[in-house]
Design a protein around this motif. Structure first.
Motif, PDB file in Angstrom:
ATOM      1  N   ILE A   1       0.847  -1.201   0.000  1.00 56.57           N
ATOM      2  CA  ILE A   1       0.000   0.000   0.000  1.00 56.57           C
ATOM      3  C   ILE A   1       0.880   1.248   0.000  1.00 56.57           C
ATOM      4  CG2 ILE A   1      -1.620   1.343   1.394  1.00 56.57           C
ATOM      5  CD1 ILE A   1      -2.742  -1.421   2.355  1.00 56.57           C
ATOM      6  N   GLN A   2       1.896   1.238   0.853  1.00 63.17           N
ATOM      7  CA  GLN A   2       2.814   2.372   0.922  1.00 63.17           C
ATOM      8  C   GLN A   2       3.488   2.608  -0.425  1.00 63.17           C
ATOM      9  OE1 GLN A   2       5.605   2.903   4.383  1.00 63.17           O
ATOM     10  NE2 GLN A   2       7.149   2.518   2.821  1.00 63.17           N
ATOM     11  N   SER A   3       3.901   1.534  -1.085  1.00 63.92           N
ATOM     12  CA  SER A   3       4.594   1.685  -2.359  1.00 63.92           C
ATOM     13  C   SER A   3       3.655   2.248  -3.420  1.00 63.92           C
ATOM     14  CB  SER A   3       5.181   0.349  -2.820  1.00 63.92           C
ATOM     15  OG  SER A   3       4.174  -0.544  -3.266  1.00 63.92           O
ATOM     16  N   GLU A   4       2.375   1.891  -3.370  1.00 68.45           N
ATOM     17  CA  GLU A   4       1.418   2.437  -4.337  1.00 68.45           C
ATOM     18  C   GLU A   4       1.237   3.937  -4.132  1.00 68.45           C
ATOM     19  OE1 GLU A   4      -2.285   0.469  -4.970  1.00 68.45           O
ATOM     20  OE2 GLU A   4      -1.293  -1.183  -5.988  1.00 68.45           O
ATOM     21  N   PHE A   5       1.166   4.376  -2.882  1.00 74.29           N
ATOM     22  CA  PHE A   5       1.082   5.816  -2.616  1.00 74.29           C
ATOM     23  C   PHE A   5       2.333   6.532  -3.131  1.00 74.29           C
ATOM     24  CE2 PHE A   5      -2.150   4.865   0.740  1.00 74.29           C
ATOM     25  CZ  PHE A   5      -3.117   5.766   0.326  1.00 74.29           C
ATOM     26  N   VAL A   6       3.500   5.977  -2.828  1.00 72.70           N
ATOM     27  CA  VAL A   6       4.753   6.608  -3.257  1.00 72.70           C
ATOM     28  C   VAL A   6       4.817   6.702  -4.784  1.00 72.70           C
ATOM     29  CG1 VAL A   6       7.261   6.329  -3.332  1.00 72.70           C
ATOM     30  CG2 VAL A   6       6.037   5.967  -1.184  1.00 72.70           C
ATOM     31  N   ASP A   7       4.479   5.608  -5.470  1.00 70.55           N
ATOM     32  CA  ASP A   7       4.515   5.611  -6.933  1.00 70.55           C
ATOM     33  C   ASP A   7       3.518   6.613  -7.505  1.00 70.55           C
ATOM     34  OD1 ASP A   7       6.467   3.678  -6.937  1.00 70.55           O
ATOM     35  OD2 ASP A   7       5.087   2.008  -7.323  1.00 70.55           O
ATOM     36  N   GLY A   8       2.318   6.653  -6.923  1.00 68.29           N
ATOM     37  CA  GLY A   8       1.295   7.576  -7.408  1.00 68.29           C
ATOM     38  C   GLY A   8       1.686   9.020  -7.205  1.00 68.29           C
ATOM     39  N   PHE A   9       2.152   9.352  -6.011  1.00 68.82           N
ATOM     40  CA  PHE A   9       2.578  10.724  -5.731  1.00 68.82           C
ATOM     41  C   PHE A   9       3.725  11.123  -6.660  1.00 68.82           C
ATOM     42  CE2 PHE A   9       1.169  10.216  -1.027  1.00 68.82           C
ATOM     43  CZ  PHE A   9      -0.151  10.423  -1.395  1.00 68.82           C
ATOM     44  N   GLY A  10       4.665  10.205  -6.857  1.00 67.32           N
ATOM     45  CA  GLY A  10       5.813  10.521  -7.700  1.00 67.32           C
ATOM     46  C   GLY A  10       5.432  10.751  -9.150  1.00 67.32           C
ATOM     47  N   ALA A  11       4.494   9.950  -9.656  1.00 67.36           N
ATOM     48  CA  ALA A  11       4.111  10.058 -11.066  1.00 67.36           C
ATOM     49  C   ALA A  11       3.259  11.280 -11.353  1.00 67.36           C
ATOM     50  CB  ALA A  11       3.357   8.796 -11.490  1.00 67.36           C
ATOM     51  N   LEU A  12       2.443  11.713 -10.375  1.00 65.33           N
ATOM     52  CA  LEU A  12       1.435  12.741 -10.640  1.00 65.33           C
ATOM     53  C   LEU A  12       1.760  14.107 -10.044  1.00 65.33           C
ATOM     54  CD1 LEU A  12      -1.703  10.513  -9.932  1.00 65.33           C
ATOM     55  CD2 LEU A  12      -0.726  11.081 -12.158  1.00 65.33           C
ATOM     56  N   ALA A  13       2.826  14.197  -9.271  1.00 60.49           N
ATOM     57  CA  ALA A  13       3.099  15.433  -8.518  1.00 60.49           C
ATOM     58  C   ALA A  13       3.264  16.659  -9.409  1.00 60.49           C
ATOM     59  CB  ALA A  13       4.352  15.246  -7.661  1.00 60.49           C
TER      60      ALA A  13
ATOM     61  N   GLY B   1      -0.018   6.418 -17.554  1.00 61.00           N
ATOM     62  CA  GLY B   1      -0.914   5.433 -16.957  1.00 61.00           C
ATOM     63  C   GLY B   1      -0.309   4.726 -15.763  1.00 61.00           C
ATOM     64  N   MET B   2      -1.173   4.338 -14.833  1.00 54.73           N
ATOM     65  CA  MET B   2      -0.770   3.553 -13.675  1.00 54.73           C
ATOM     66  C   MET B   2      -1.862   2.532 -13.395  1.00 54.73           C
ATOM     67  SD  MET B   2       0.839   6.197 -10.913  1.00 54.73           S
ATOM     68  CE  MET B   2       1.388   4.786  -9.947  1.00 54.73           C
ATOM     69  N   ASN B   3      -1.485   1.404 -12.845  1.00 58.91           N
ATOM     70  CA  ASN B   3      -2.440   0.402 -12.390  1.00 58.91           C
ATOM     71  C   ASN B   3      -2.294   0.221 -10.886  1.00 58.91           C
ATOM     72  OD1 ASN B   3      -4.273  -0.838 -14.300  1.00 58.91           O
ATOM     73  ND2 ASN B   3      -2.454  -1.452 -15.451  1.00 58.91           N
ATOM     74  N   PHE B   4      -3.413   0.247 -10.175  1.00 56.40           N
ATOM     75  CA  PHE B   4      -3.408   0.140  -8.725  1.00 56.40           C
ATOM     76  C   PHE B   4      -4.028  -1.180  -8.280  1.00 56.40           C
ATOM     77  CE2 PHE B   4      -3.175   4.628  -9.621  1.00 56.40           C
ATOM     78  CZ  PHE B   4      -2.295   5.111  -8.665  1.00 56.40           C
TER      79      PHE B   4
ATOM     80  N   LYS C   1      -8.423   6.126  -5.356  1.00 57.38           N
ATOM     81  CA  LYS C   1      -9.329   7.244  -5.048  1.00 57.38           C
ATOM     82  C   LYS C   1      -8.562   8.440  -4.501  1.00 57.38           C
ATOM     83  CE  LYS C   1     -13.670   4.883  -3.944  1.00 57.38           C
ATOM     84  NZ  LYS C   1     -14.617   4.630  -2.844  1.00 57.38           N
ATOM     85  N   THR C   2      -7.563   8.170  -3.680  1.00 59.55           N
ATOM     86  CA  THR C   2      -6.754   9.263  -3.147  1.00 59.55           C
ATOM     87  C   THR C   2      -6.086  10.037  -4.274  1.00 59.55           C
ATOM     88  OG1 THR C   2      -6.339   8.068  -1.086  1.00 59.55           O
ATOM     89  CG2 THR C   2      -4.819   9.851  -1.635  1.00 59.55           C
ATOM     90  N   MET C   3      -5.609   9.339  -5.295  1.00 65.82           N
ATOM     91  CA  MET C   3      -4.965  10.009  -6.432  1.00 65.82           C
ATOM     92  C   MET C   3      -5.967  10.868  -7.199  1.00 65.82           C
ATOM     93  SD  MET C   3      -1.931   9.078  -5.923  1.00 65.82           S
ATOM     94  CE  MET C   3      -1.474   7.964  -4.595  1.00 65.82           C
ATOM     95  N   PHE C   4      -7.182  10.347  -7.412  1.00 64.00           N
ATOM     96  CA  PHE C   4      -8.217  11.153  -8.062  1.00 64.00           C
ATOM     97  C   PHE C   4      -8.466  12.444  -7.277  1.00 64.00           C
ATOM     98  CE2 PHE C   4     -10.282   7.046  -9.798  1.00 64.00           C
ATOM     99  CZ  PHE C   4      -9.710   7.211 -11.042  1.00 64.00           C
ATOM    100  N   LEU C   5      -8.601  12.307  -5.964  1.00 66.36           N
ATOM    101  CA  LEU C   5      -8.945  13.461  -5.126  1.00 66.36           C
ATOM    102  C   LEU C   5      -7.788  14.437  -4.992  1.00 66.36           C
ATOM    103  CD1 LEU C   5     -10.886  11.568  -2.316  1.00 66.36           C
ATOM    104  CD2 LEU C   5     -11.892  13.105  -4.005  1.00 66.36           C
TER     105      LEU C   5
END
Length: 258
Positions: free
Chosen positions: A56-68, A149-152, A159-163
């Protein structure tokens, strides 16, 4: 007199890094390093809650890094089941084009149907087309019109990334998934958990029954306030939706509009 409780030799405190517990320890001579490097073929640990937390932590890190560093973005929700020749698909395509021309990135769930239509419209107008997919029992690939693109694995991370990375939300017609995402956005705005970002429902005939129910049940019985129905706009017009979003952003971000 209460008997004195004394630990037996086998119940002495076991040290696990900074944690001390009073129970059976690991075998004599074993250390954390040794257990880490032990060539144990048992892979049950891959399915423990502790390991899930790391995933879960790695998904947050990857998402934040890709979309920041993406530009201002609008998330478009909608059904995966709508074919290319459906009027709803054309509506999503025109919306994606309009968002790109206004300088917004378009974020969708990355799948087929109306998600694809919005990504495709954005791509067609040289906008940034983003797809945030989800692992499902029935395999679903990112559509061909996604630039980033990313797959979760986990819905709540997605949902956190959308918001976090959207400044508006547009709901095209859809099913349970679209309703889930719509009400998530409504709740977060209503409760002040996110900025009062614009929310648009596109398809007056499709959504009007739901809105009637919200008014006749939730408002009438005091579950929500009448003003809560002003959180969103209902329209069939891409132009009206865009004006609603842009006007709201001019108020929210006056420096950006200069």
């Amino acid at each position: 007199m209460k008997p004195v409780r004394t630990p037996s030799p086998s119940k002495q405190r076991a040290l696990r890094g900074p944690i001390a517990t009073r129970h059976e320890g690991h075998p004599e001579g074993s250390t954390t390093d040794r257990r880490l490097l032990d060539p144990n073929q048992n892979t049950d640990w891959l399915h423990t809650d502790t390991w899930r937390v790391l995933r879960i932590q790695s998904e947050f890190v990857d998402g934040f890094g890709a979309l920041a560093e993406i530009p201002p973005a609008v998330t478009v929700f909608g059904s995966a089941r709508i074919p290319e020749d459906h009027p709803y698909y054309q509506l999503g395509f025109e919306l994606g084009q309009a968002l790109a021309k206004a300088g917004y990135a378009t974020i969708t769930g990355g799948g087929p149907g109306l998600m694809e239509s919005a990504n495709r419209g954005s791509f067609d107008a040289d906008g940034l087309s983003i797809g945030l997919g989800i692992e499902l029992p029935h395999e679903q690939h990112l559509n061909d019109w996604v630039d980033l693109g990313m797959n979760f694995r986990y819905f709540f991370v997605r949902k956190t990334m959308f918001l976090k990375y959207s400044q508006a939300f547009v709901c095209l017609p859809g099913g349970f998934g679209t309703l889930d995402e719509l009400f998530e956005a409504l709740v977060m705005v209503q409760t002040g958990k996110i900025v009062d970002y614009p929310i648009v429902l596109m398809g007056t005939e499709y959504w009007s029954g739901l809105i009637d129910w919200l008014r006749q049940r939730l408002v009438a019985e005091g579950m929500i306030e009448e003003a809560d129905l002003d959180i969103f706009l209902l329209t069939d017009s891409v132009d009206e939706a865009m004006k609603y979003i842009i006007d709201a952003h001019c108020e929210l971000f006056p420096d950006r509009s200069k």
